[in-house]
Design an enzyme around this catalytic site. Structure first.
Site, PDB file in Angstrom:
ATOM      1  N   ASP A 166      31.530  44.840 115.489  1.00 46.56           N
ATOM      2  CA  ASP A 166      32.075  45.499 116.674  1.00 46.56           C
ATOM      3  C   ASP A 166      31.262  45.937 117.648  1.00 46.56           C
ATOM      4  O   ASP A 166      30.145  45.897 117.598  1.00 46.56           O
ATOM      5  CB  ASP A 166      32.900  46.853 115.945  1.00 46.56           C
ATOM      6  N   GLU A 173      41.264  52.512 121.047  1.00 48.05           N
ATOM      7  CA  GLU A 173      39.931  52.830 120.469  1.00 48.05           C
ATOM      8  C   GLU A 173      39.588  54.425 121.036  1.00 48.05           C
ATOM      9  O   GLU A 173      38.950  55.103 120.353  1.00 48.05           O
ATOM     10  CB  GLU A 173      38.952  51.588 120.719  1.00 48.05           C
ATOM     11  N   GLU A 174      39.894  54.453 122.377  1.00 47.15           N
ATOM     12  CA  GLU A 174      39.258  55.703 122.939  1.00 47.15           C
ATOM     13  C   GLU A 174      40.021  56.910 122.473  1.00 47.15           C
ATOM     14  O   GLU A 174      39.843  58.028 123.013  1.00 47.15           O
ATOM     15  CB  GLU A 174      39.442  55.708 124.627  1.00 47.15           C
ATOM     16  N   ASP A 183      41.476  49.038 125.903  1.00 44.53           N
ATOM     17  CA  ASP A 183      41.778  50.288 126.469  1.00 44.53           C
ATOM     18  C   ASP A 183      40.427  50.925 127.247  1.00 44.53           C
ATOM     19  O   ASP A 183      39.453  50.691 126.660  1.00 44.53           O
ATOM     20  CB  ASP A 183      42.606  51.253 125.537  1.00 44.53           C
TER      21      ASP A 183
HETATM   22 ZN   LIG Z   1      34.163  51.237 123.367  1.00 45.29          ZN
END
Ligand SMILES: [Zn+2]
Length: 486
Positions: free
Chosen positions: A214, A187-188, A120
């Site tokens: 990550d 994630e955002e 995303d």
């Molecule tokens: Zn990121």
């Protein structure tokens, strides 16, 4: 008088000897790894990243605005471009659109490894569109650069990993340890339906990973003060956060006869006290690791200070506190982000509210921060409520074989650069994985400098074609090194 002078000179001489001895003992912690011949990565790889950028997988805080069809389209793109990987690995979807792949290893006695990324992206505000030199979702490849949102955050990770896996499987490579790939879709917007669910799922299955990688640190160019050489920063921990709401409820009245303190007065005094009493600055364990790894590579002046960091802590802190970016490395920070009070010009406000965004150093906790602020405010009328929280991550030890392996993989692909652990200030999806692995690292295999650092969540996001090919090479090498016994 003469005796006093003697004592002073004597003490200075001892201090000088101490400082010089520390300087001499301050030896390099950089490994001596040779760069390997770069593997061939075809032009299909950058084309795939370009295709991925074109799909508008935008995360919005308002779920109604999220175009789920785009996310499904992205998954279909992966399915289409990486048939070998999809054929070999098991995969499952969590939280709807987060992908978890399992590539079975040959040896069940080895713990698995986990590579993470997210597909995303943040929105491009309409107001900024005119500042983009190329349209943000064009995926245009021009003058050796791939343009668009997600080029560095973080479709580069998803596509880079998938390219490497496709190549490895096609060449007949079989990992010794099982490899998991986790690609988040949210994630955002906190990763609650994505990475958090993956971590939960793996924990339920009893998976304990040898290490997790990550997004996070980068190969910085000119961003570490005093360093000429490129410095690859591996996040060995990340700050926690807590969002606090301060509420003040007092009696009202008419503005013509104001009481001594209205809700606004009480709240602004509380915020004033917080400002005047910042959390202490100090050298935390991960900052000390950074000093140990980067310090010996610095020019003499910086090196002397870093070699004597304990003795010169106040000097070092005074330097770090100057810039917001370095200040964030040495203390828990507090930023008031919302303040609301008052409704009418002539009515005393009975209610006032503020929101504080707090980023917590790894050796502190949500609870310690909460208690400290209560003490600083010292006013019963100010009620403190926790809106959201995430404890600081545990600190991964750079002496561990998994760190050494990561360090080796970076040097094999990028050659002679300085590599160092550091504290990641922002939050990543990996924060949910603390129960899944004791060794969590945050690193992106591309270069970050004063120019492109602004394109994160900003304008003109892009990555070089060759640079992206190096990302593929890095993941390729990392899987080869990481999937065997260390
Ligand atoms: Zn990121």
């Amino acid at each position: 008088m003469k005796r006093l002078l003697g004592i002073i000179l004597g003490s200075l001489a001892i201090a000088l000897v101490y400082i010089l001895a520390n300087l001499l003992l301050f030896s390099s912690k950089q490994s001596d790894i040779e760069k390997i011949a770069p593997i061939k990565v075809t032009n299909a790889a950058p084309q795939h990243l370009s295709d991925a950028i074109k799909i508008k997988t935008i995360s919005y805080d308002d779920p109604a605005m999220i175009d789920t069809a785009s996310f499904h389209q992205f998954i279909e793109l992966l399915y289409e471009k990486y048939p070998v990987a999809f054929g070999k690995m098991e995969y499952t979807f969590l939280g709807g659109m987060t992908m978890l792949f399992k590539w079975q290893g040959k040896r069940t006695d080895l713990k698995p490894m986990i590579l993470m990324s997210h597909y995303d992206v943040v929105p491009v505000p309409e107001a900024n569109l005119s500042e983009w030199k190329e349209p943000p979702f064009s995926g245009l490849i021009k003058n050796g650069e791939i343009w668009g949102r997600g080029a560095i955050d973080d479709k580069v990770g998803v596509i880079g990993i998938m390219e490497a896996v496709e190549m490895l499987i096609s060449s007949g490579f079989q990992p010794d340890r099982t490899v998991y790939l986790s690609f988040g879709h949210d994630e955002e917007i906190m990763g609650i339906n994505g990475a958090k669910q993956v971590a939960h799922y793996l924990k339920q299955k009893g998976v304990k990973a040898e290490f997790v990688l990550d997004e996070g640190g980068y190969i910085t160019q000119g961003l570490v003060p005093g360093m000429q050489k490129d410095v690859a920063l591996i996040g060995t921990t990340e700050k926690g956060f807590v969002t606090l709401e301060l509420n003040v409820d007092v009696e009202g009245g008419h503005a013509s006869m104001p009481k001594k303190e209205t809700a606004i007065d009480v709240l602004s005094k509380a915020i004033g006290k917080i400002n005047e009493n910042p959390f202490p600055s100090y050298i935390s364990k991960p900052l000390n690791d950074f000093i140990d790894y980067v310090g010996p590579e610095m020019p003499l002046g910086f090196r002397t200070v870093f070699a004597n960091a304990t003795l010169l802590e106040p000097v070092l802190m005074a330097v770090y506190e100057k810039a917001p970016s370095s200040n964030a490395l040495v203390r828990t920070t507090v930023a008031p982000t919302i303040i609301e009070a008052g409704e009418k010009n002539n009515v005393l406000p009975t209610y006032a509210r503020a929101v504080l965004n707090i980023r917590i150093l790894p050796e502190e906790s949500v609870n310690s921060v909460h208690e400290d602020l209560k003490e600083v405010i010292d006013d019963e009328r100010v009620k403190i409520k926790i809106l959201e929280k995430s404890e600081p991550a545990s600190i991964s030890n750079p002496d561990h074989p998994t760190y050494v392996m990561l360090d080796k993989s970076i040097k094999q692909v990028f050659g002679d650069i300085v590599i160092s652990p550091y504290i990641m200030i922002a939050a990543s999806d990996s924060r949910y994985f603390s129960k899944v692995s004791d060794h969590i690292y945050r690193f992106c295999p591309f270069k970050l400098n004063k120019q492109n650092i602004k394109s994160f969540h900003g304008i003109n996001e892009k990555i070089g074609v060759e640079e992206f090919k190096d990302c593929v090479r890095f993941y390729h090498q990392l899987i080869k090194n990481g999937a065997t016994e260390m």
